[in-house]
Structure formats: structure tokens, C-alpha cells
Design a protein around this motif. Structure first.
Motif, PDB file in Angstrom:
ATOM      1  N   ILE A   5       0.351  -3.662  13.788  1.00  0.00           N
ATOM      2  CA  ILE A   5       0.994  -2.715  12.879  1.00  0.00           C
ATOM      3  C   ILE A   5       1.525  -3.492  11.679  1.00  0.00           C
ATOM      4  CG2 ILE A   5       2.921  -1.110  12.592  1.00  0.00           C
ATOM      5  CD1 ILE A   5       2.623  -0.510  15.612  1.00  0.00           C
ATOM      6  N   ILE A   6       1.227  -3.000  10.482  1.00  0.00           N
ATOM      7  CA  ILE A   6       1.702  -3.615   9.248  1.00  0.00           C
ATOM      8  C   ILE A   6       2.845  -2.765   8.710  1.00  0.00           C
ATOM      9  CG2 ILE A   6       1.073  -4.340   6.909  1.00  0.00           C
ATOM     10  CD1 ILE A   6      -0.403  -5.850   9.210  1.00  0.00           C
ATOM     11  N   HIS A   7       3.936  -3.417   8.366  1.00  0.00           N
ATOM     12  CA  HIS A   7       5.107  -2.704   7.864  1.00  0.00           C
ATOM     13  C   HIS A   7       5.819  -3.561   6.829  1.00  0.00           C
ATOM     14  CE1 HIS A   7       9.388  -1.505   7.880  1.00  0.00           C
ATOM     15  NE2 HIS A   7       8.861  -0.302   7.895  1.00  0.00           N
ATOM     16  N   THR A   8       6.267  -2.929   5.760  1.00  0.00           N
ATOM     17  CA  THR A   8       7.052  -3.623   4.739  1.00  0.00           C
ATOM     18  C   THR A   8       8.073  -2.669   4.139  1.00  0.00           C
ATOM     19  OG1 THR A   8       7.008  -4.840   2.655  1.00  0.00           O
ATOM     20  CG2 THR A   8       5.317  -3.149   2.941  1.00  0.00           C
ATOM     21  N   LEU A   9       9.214  -3.204   3.788  1.00  0.00           N
ATOM     22  CA  LEU A   9      10.224  -2.420   3.077  1.00  0.00           C
ATOM     23  C   LEU A   9       9.918  -2.342   1.585  1.00  0.00           C
ATOM     24  CD1 LEU A   9      13.451  -3.748   4.842  1.00  0.00           C
ATOM     25  CD2 LEU A   9      12.216  -1.612   5.278  1.00  0.00           C
ATOM     26  N   GLN A  10       8.909  -3.090   1.127  1.00  0.00           N
ATOM     27  CA  GLN A  10       8.533  -3.108  -0.287  1.00  0.00           C
ATOM     28  C   GLN A  10       7.661  -1.919  -0.673  1.00  0.00           C
ATOM     29  OE1 GLN A  10      10.087  -5.452  -2.138  1.00  0.00           O
ATOM     30  NE2 GLN A  10      10.989  -5.904  -0.145  1.00  0.00           N
ATOM     31  N   ALA A  11       7.276  -1.102   0.311  1.00  0.00           N
ATOM     32  CA  ALA A  11       6.492   0.117   0.081  1.00  0.00           C
ATOM     33  C   ALA A  11       7.242   1.274   0.731  1.00  0.00           C
ATOM     34  CB  ALA A  11       5.092  -0.025   0.679  1.00  0.00           C
ATOM     35  N   ILE A  52       0.058   6.763 -11.037  1.00  0.00           N
ATOM     36  CA  ILE A  52      -1.061   5.916 -10.605  1.00  0.00           C
ATOM     37  C   ILE A  52      -0.596   4.460 -10.472  1.00  0.00           C
ATOM     38  CG2 ILE A  52      -3.344   5.027 -11.267  1.00  0.00           C
ATOM     39  CD1 ILE A  52      -3.732   7.824 -12.685  1.00  0.00           C
ATOM     40  N   HIS A  53       0.158   3.976 -11.442  1.00  0.00           N
ATOM     41  CA  HIS A  53       0.687   2.604 -11.352  1.00  0.00           C
ATOM     42  C   HIS A  53       1.530   2.436 -10.090  1.00  0.00           C
ATOM     43  CE1 HIS A  53      -0.514   0.410 -14.962  1.00  0.00           C
ATOM     44  NE2 HIS A  53      -0.323   1.515 -15.676  1.00  0.00           N
ATOM     45  N   GLN A  54       2.395   3.411  -9.788  1.00  0.00           N
ATOM     46  CA  GLN A  54       3.253   3.296  -8.611  1.00  0.00           C
ATOM     47  C   GLN A  54       2.430   3.267  -7.331  1.00  0.00           C
ATOM     48  OE1 GLN A  54       6.728   2.844  -8.678  1.00  0.00           O
ATOM     49  NE2 GLN A  54       6.301   2.267  -6.560  1.00  0.00           N
ATOM     50  N   VAL A  55       1.376   4.054  -7.277  1.00  0.00           N
ATOM     51  CA  VAL A  55       0.506   4.041  -6.089  1.00  0.00           C
ATOM     52  C   VAL A  55      -0.111   2.659  -5.912  1.00  0.00           C
ATOM     53  CG1 VAL A  55      -1.630   4.942  -5.096  1.00  0.00           C
ATOM     54  CG2 VAL A  55       0.062   6.517  -6.052  1.00  0.00           C
ATOM     55  N   PHE A  56      -0.605   2.059  -6.987  1.00  0.00           N
ATOM     56  CA  PHE A  56      -1.178   0.711  -6.872  1.00  0.00           C
ATOM     57  C   PHE A  56      -0.121  -0.312  -6.470  1.00  0.00           C
ATOM     58  CE2 PHE A  56      -4.856   2.203  -9.556  1.00  0.00           C
ATOM     59  CZ  PHE A  56      -5.812   2.022  -8.571  1.00  0.00           C
ATOM     60  N   CYS A  57       1.101  -0.169  -6.980  1.00  0.00           N
ATOM     61  CA  CYS A  57       2.182  -1.076  -6.557  1.00  0.00           C
ATOM     62  C   CYS A  57       2.452  -0.926  -5.062  1.00  0.00           C
ATOM     63  CB  CYS A  57       3.448  -0.794  -7.357  1.00  0.00           C
ATOM     64  SG  CYS A  57       3.354  -1.312  -9.081  1.00  0.00           S
ATOM     65  N   ASN A  58       2.458   0.302  -4.578  1.00  0.00           N
ATOM     66  CA  ASN A  58       2.697   0.538  -3.151  1.00  0.00           C
ATOM     67  C   ASN A  58       1.557  -0.024  -2.305  1.00  0.00           C
ATOM     68  OD1 ASN A  58       5.048   1.853  -3.896  1.00  0.00           O
ATOM     69  ND2 ASN A  58       4.207   3.899  -3.629  1.00  0.00           N
ATOM     70  N   LEU A  59       0.310   0.193  -2.731  1.00  0.00           N
ATOM     71  CA  LEU A  59      -0.828  -0.367  -1.993  1.00  0.00           C
ATOM     72  C   LEU A  59      -0.757  -1.890  -1.983  1.00  0.00           C
ATOM     73  CD1 LEU A  59      -3.804   1.879  -3.167  1.00  0.00           C
ATOM     74  CD2 LEU A  59      -2.833   1.764  -0.857  1.00  0.00           C
ATOM     75  N   GLU A 119      -2.900  10.407  -4.684  1.00  0.00           N
ATOM     76  CA  GLU A 119      -2.721   9.641  -3.449  1.00  0.00           C
ATOM     77  C   GLU A 119      -3.939   8.746  -3.298  1.00  0.00           C
ATOM     78  OE1 GLU A 119      -1.953  10.175   1.370  1.00  0.00           O
ATOM     79  OE2 GLU A 119      -1.963  11.949   0.081  1.00  0.00           O
ATOM     80  N   MET A 120      -3.736   7.575  -2.719  1.00  0.00           N
ATOM     81  CA  MET A 120      -4.850   6.659  -2.457  1.00  0.00           C
ATOM     82  C   MET A 120      -4.670   6.015  -1.100  1.00  0.00           C
ATOM     83  SD  MET A 120      -5.327   4.654  -6.064  1.00  0.00           S
ATOM     84  CE  MET A 120      -4.813   5.465  -7.574  1.00  0.00           C
ATOM     85  N   ASP A 121      -5.792   5.820  -0.415  1.00  0.00           N
ATOM     86  CA  ASP A 121      -5.807   5.006   0.798  1.00  0.00           C
ATOM     87  C   ASP A 121      -6.923   3.996   0.648  1.00  0.00           C
ATOM     88  OD1 ASP A 121      -8.300   6.129   1.689  1.00  0.00           O
ATOM     89  OD2 ASP A 121      -7.271   7.702   2.770  1.00  0.00           O
ATOM     90  N   ALA A 122      -6.948   3.002   1.518  1.00  0.00           N
ATOM     91  CA  ALA A 122      -7.911   1.919   1.320  1.00  0.00           C
ATOM     92  C   ALA A 122      -8.258   1.230   2.626  1.00  0.00           C
ATOM     93  CB  ALA A 122      -7.348   0.898   0.335  1.00  0.00           C
ATOM     94  N   ILE A 123      -9.371   0.521   2.578  1.00  0.00           N
ATOM     95  CA  ILE A 123      -9.774  -0.382   3.651  1.00  0.00           C
ATOM     96  C   ILE A 123      -9.896  -1.761   3.028  1.00  0.00           C
ATOM     97  CG2 ILE A 123     -11.540  -0.983   5.347  1.00  0.00           C
ATOM     98  CD1 ILE A 123     -12.282   2.026   5.392  1.00  0.00           C
TER      99      ILE A 123
END
Length: 134
Positions: A5-11, A52-59, A119-123
Motif C-alpha cells: 500500500i502506498i500512502h503519503t500526506l503530500q497528496a 489540471i496542475h493540481q492533479v499532476f502535483c497530486n499524482l 480526474e486522472m489515474d495512472a499505471i
């Protein structure tokens, strides 16, 4: 199967029964990110470009928590409530990615969580960590 499980408080924290990301061997499956500011859990103020910028920062924050970078993303899915924003996605994406770009899909949807417009998701796939011999 080795599942981490990956977890961060930065997102933004998960707002449901899911993880920010799951790593299986050298592949990381990043959950969908909307333009929430991690500290407030509110949608960033501003236009679609800011979202869009915020989504990329979160990813990026989730990718880094998995010991990767956006450049390790091999597949990106983009969900937009207004497909006329797609050229802006392309423009902003060019600020975060370079050749070779990830494979990508863009999907028009009726609505997204919290009234988000994107919204964006990724592999992400990473090479095995190699450590120098001692």
C-alpha cells in the motif's frame, strides 16, 4: 504476489474505501486524483488549468511515495466533464512529461467527485531497484 500500500500526506487522503496507490512488484497502480489541495481537502481555486496542475502535483506526490516519478508512468487516464478542455490538458501535460509520453486515454464524463472538472489515474512501471555492492 507482493502487494504494498502506498500512502503519503503530500497528496489528498483517500475519501473512500481505496488506497492512494498499490504497488505490485515493479508496477504501481495510482488511484484517481482530483484537484484537491492536500492540506485543506478542498478543490483548488481557479480555472481548469489550475485544476489540471493540481492533479499532476497530486499524482507526482503519490508516485514519489512509491519511489518513482511521473516519468515512470506508462498509462494515464484523463476524465473530463468538458472535453473542450482537452487542448489545455495537452498543454499542461507537456510541462510534466517528455518523450516518450505515456499511453493515454481521455474520457468525457457527466460528473466527478466534489464537482471537479478533471480526474486522472495512472499505471507506473519502474525498473527494479539496484543497489551498489558493498
Amino acid at each position: 504476489m507482493n502487494k504494498e500500500i502506498i500512502h503519503t500526506l503530500q497528496a489528498p487522503q483517500a475519501i473512500g474505501t481505496y488506497s492512494q496507490a498499490i504497488k505490485v512488484d515493479n508496477t504501481v497502480y495510482l488511484s484517481g486524483q482530483i484537484p484537491l489541495v492536500p492540506e485543506t481537502m478542498e478543490i483548488i481555486e481557479g480555472d481548469i488549468r489550475a485544476q489540471i496542475h493540481q492533479v499532476f502535483c497530486n499524482l507526482r506526490a503519490v508516485a514519489q511515495a512509491a519511489r518513482g516519478e511521473l516519468s515512470d508512468i506508462v498509462k494515464l487516464n484523463v476524465y473530463l466533464t468538458d472535453l473542450s478542455h482537452f487542448p489545455i490538458v495537452n498543454e499542461v501535460m507537456g510541462e510534466y512529461f517528455s518523450v516518450p509520453y505515456p499511453a493515454r486515454a481521455a474520457i468525457g464524463v457527466a460528473a466527478l467527485p466534489k464537482g471537479s472538472e478533471v480526474e486522472m489515474d495512472a499505471i507506473m512501471h519502474m525498473l527494479p531497484q539496484e543497489y551498489p555492492a558493498c
